[in-house]
Design a protein around this motif. Structure first.
Motif, short mmCIF file in Angstrom:
data_model
loop_
_atom_site.label_atom_id
_atom_site.label_comp_id
_atom_site.label_asym_id
_atom_site.label_seq_id
_atom_site.Cartn_x
_atom_site.Cartn_y
_atom_site.Cartn_z
N GLN A 194 23.07 -15.76 -35.57
CA GLN A 194 22.37 -16.53 -34.55
C GLN A 194 22.36 -15.72 -33.26
O GLN A 194 23.09 -14.74 -33.11
N ALA A 195 21.52 -16.15 -32.33
CA ALA A 195 21.46 -15.55 -31.00
C ALA A 195 21.34 -16.67 -29.97
O ALA A 195 20.63 -17.66 -30.20
N VAL A 196 22.04 -16.50 -28.85
CA VAL A 196 22.09 -17.52 -27.81
C VAL A 196 21.99 -16.84 -26.45
O VAL A 196 22.70 -15.85 -26.19
N TRP A 197 21.12 -17.35 -25.57
CA TRP A 197 21.09 -16.91 -24.18
C TRP A 197 22.10 -17.76 -23.40
O TRP A 197 22.24 -18.96 -23.64
N ALA A 198 22.79 -17.14 -22.45
CA ALA A 198 23.80 -17.86 -21.69
C ALA A 198 23.90 -17.30 -20.28
O ALA A 198 23.68 -16.10 -20.04
N ARG A 199 24.23 -18.17 -19.33
CA ARG A 199 24.52 -17.78 -17.94
C ARG A 199 25.21 -18.96 -17.26
O ARG A 199 25.16 -20.10 -17.76
N THR A 200 25.85 -18.72 -16.13
CA THR A 200 26.42 -19.82 -15.37
C THR A 200 25.29 -20.65 -14.75
O THR A 200 24.20 -20.14 -14.48
N ARG A 201 25.56 -21.90 -14.49
CA ARG A 201 24.53 -22.82 -14.00
C ARG A 201 24.16 -22.57 -12.54
O ARG A 201 23.14 -23.07 -12.08
N SER A 202 24.98 -21.83 -11.83
CA SER A 202 24.67 -21.51 -10.45
C SER A 202 25.27 -20.15 -10.11
O SER A 202 25.99 -19.55 -10.91
N ARG A 203 24.97 -19.68 -8.92
CA ARG A 203 25.38 -18.35 -8.50
C ARG A 203 26.90 -18.24 -8.38
O ARG A 203 27.57 -19.16 -7.93
N LEU A 204 27.42 -17.09 -8.78
CA LEU A 204 28.85 -16.79 -8.63
C LEU A 204 29.06 -15.86 -7.44
O LEU A 204 28.15 -15.15 -7.02
N PRO A 205 30.29 -15.80 -6.93
CA PRO A 205 30.60 -14.80 -5.90
C PRO A 205 30.37 -13.39 -6.44
O PRO A 205 30.30 -13.16 -7.66
N ASP A 206 30.27 -12.42 -5.55
CA ASP A 206 30.00 -11.04 -5.96
C ASP A 206 31.23 -10.32 -6.51
O ASP A 206 31.10 -9.21 -7.04
N ASP A 207 32.39 -10.91 -6.42
CA ASP A 207 33.64 -10.30 -6.87
C ASP A 207 33.54 -9.92 -8.37
O ASP A 207 33.38 -10.80 -9.22
N PRO A 208 33.64 -8.63 -8.72
CA PRO A 208 33.54 -8.23 -10.13
C PRO A 208 34.59 -8.87 -11.01
O PRO A 208 34.33 -9.12 -12.20
#
Length: 315
Positions: A194-208
């Motif tokens: 299977q394949a799934v697209w994913a990301r956080t629902r909102s912006r994260l801080p720039d801290d790596p």
């Protein structure tokens, strides 16, 4: 609050809290000022519907704890962890970090997670100074629909009980399955991929560090599903029991987790009630960001009426 069976279920986000903000609070570990042979950190737990700590949360927190013992130029490149006991999501978790080795280019850390004085997770991780060298990567699969062309998980689960829909909405990670999700119904024909697209629902801080930890958090989502797909199982299969046994991850290249990532997964083997899944995570430009492997325990009740299936095909 109760699930479809009538069992009590905790509200995953009391008061309508922001799920990404809740994840960031969980990753913001507090440290003990006193250090003997180990560094000690404490982290909160996300409230989970069945009261068990989400494995990806512990992976991410253990990664943050280990990173806290290293200079910023030394970054994680691999981890191997074992889930030892179910965690209680209503309680804090204590993390102890053992500084096993610091070399000229690499460092090694062992992190243990404890609740009630008992270990629930054990991880060993390696860190490196990023230097130039040989490079190649398996390319991203072709022909994968873009996330904008796929329905959101909430749309695909419109027939789910409102309580269960709220649980998915409470996740800090937005998911878009390239093939139909298997939460309610199995996929046919059966496939081990299977394949799934994913990301956080909102912006994260720039801290790596936040993005590397969030990637570990994300890596535990959906990785079990190729095992279930291969055998015509849905998460809602009556009597189905699934538990993660171990988890390995390799960070190859830096990527922001608040931008879409493609998680390509497959299950090469299952035997004796254990199933193995592997995964590759790509950014939108096709760069291979990370590789993942996890073995799970699967217990399926005997069901003479369930038709036999065979694995095959592709995502």
């Amino acid at each position: 609050m109760a699930d479809e069976s009538g069992a009590p279920v905790s509200d995953p986000l009391p008061g309508g809290a922001d799920p990404v903000a809740a994840m960031l609070r969980v990753l913001d570990l507090s440290s003990s000022e006193a250090r003997t042979t180990e560094d000690i950190f404490t982290g909160a737990s996300q409230v989970m519907p069945q009261g068990r700590v989400f494995g990806g949360q512990v992976l991410a927190q253990a990664t943050v704890a280990a990173i806290r013992t290293l200079p910023p130029e030394r970054v994680p490149h691999s981890m191997h962890g074992y889930f030892l006991r179910p965690g209680d999501s209503s309680r804090n978790i204590t993390f102890s970090v053992d500084r096993i080795h610091d070399g000229r280019s690499f460092s090694t850390r062992r992190t243990q997670a404890f609740q009630n004085g008992m270990p629930i997770f054990s991880m060993i991780a390696s860190f490196e100074d990023e230097d130039p060298g040989i490079e190649h990567a398996e390319p991203m699969p072709v022909g994968i629909p873009q996330p904008e062309d796929l329905p959101g998980l909430e749309q695909q689960l419109s027939g789910l009980h409102p309580t269960s829909r709220r649980i998915f909405a409470a996740s800090p990670i937005e998911l878009r399955h390239v093939t139909t999700p298997i939460y309610l119904e199995p996929s046919f024909p059966a496939t081990s991929r299977q394949a799934v697209w994913a990301r956080t629902r909102s912006r994260l801080p720039d801290d790596p560090t936040i993005h590397r930890a969030a990637l570990a958090f994300l890596s535990d989502l959906t990785i079990q599903e190729p095992v279930l797909r291969a055998h015509g199982l849905a998460w809602a299969t009556p009597g189905l029991k699934v538990a993660s046994l171990d988890h390995a991850m390799w960070w190859h290249r830096y990527a922001r987790v608040d931008e879409w990532l493609l998680y390509v997964q497959e299950s090469p083997s299952a035997r004796g009630g254990r199933g193995l899944s592997t995964g590759r995570i790509y950014d939108r430009d096709g760069s291979l960001v990370a590789s993942v492997a996890q073995e799970i325990m699967v217990r399926v009740p005997a069901d003479e009426d369930r038709p036999p299936v065979s694995a095959g095909g592709s995502s």
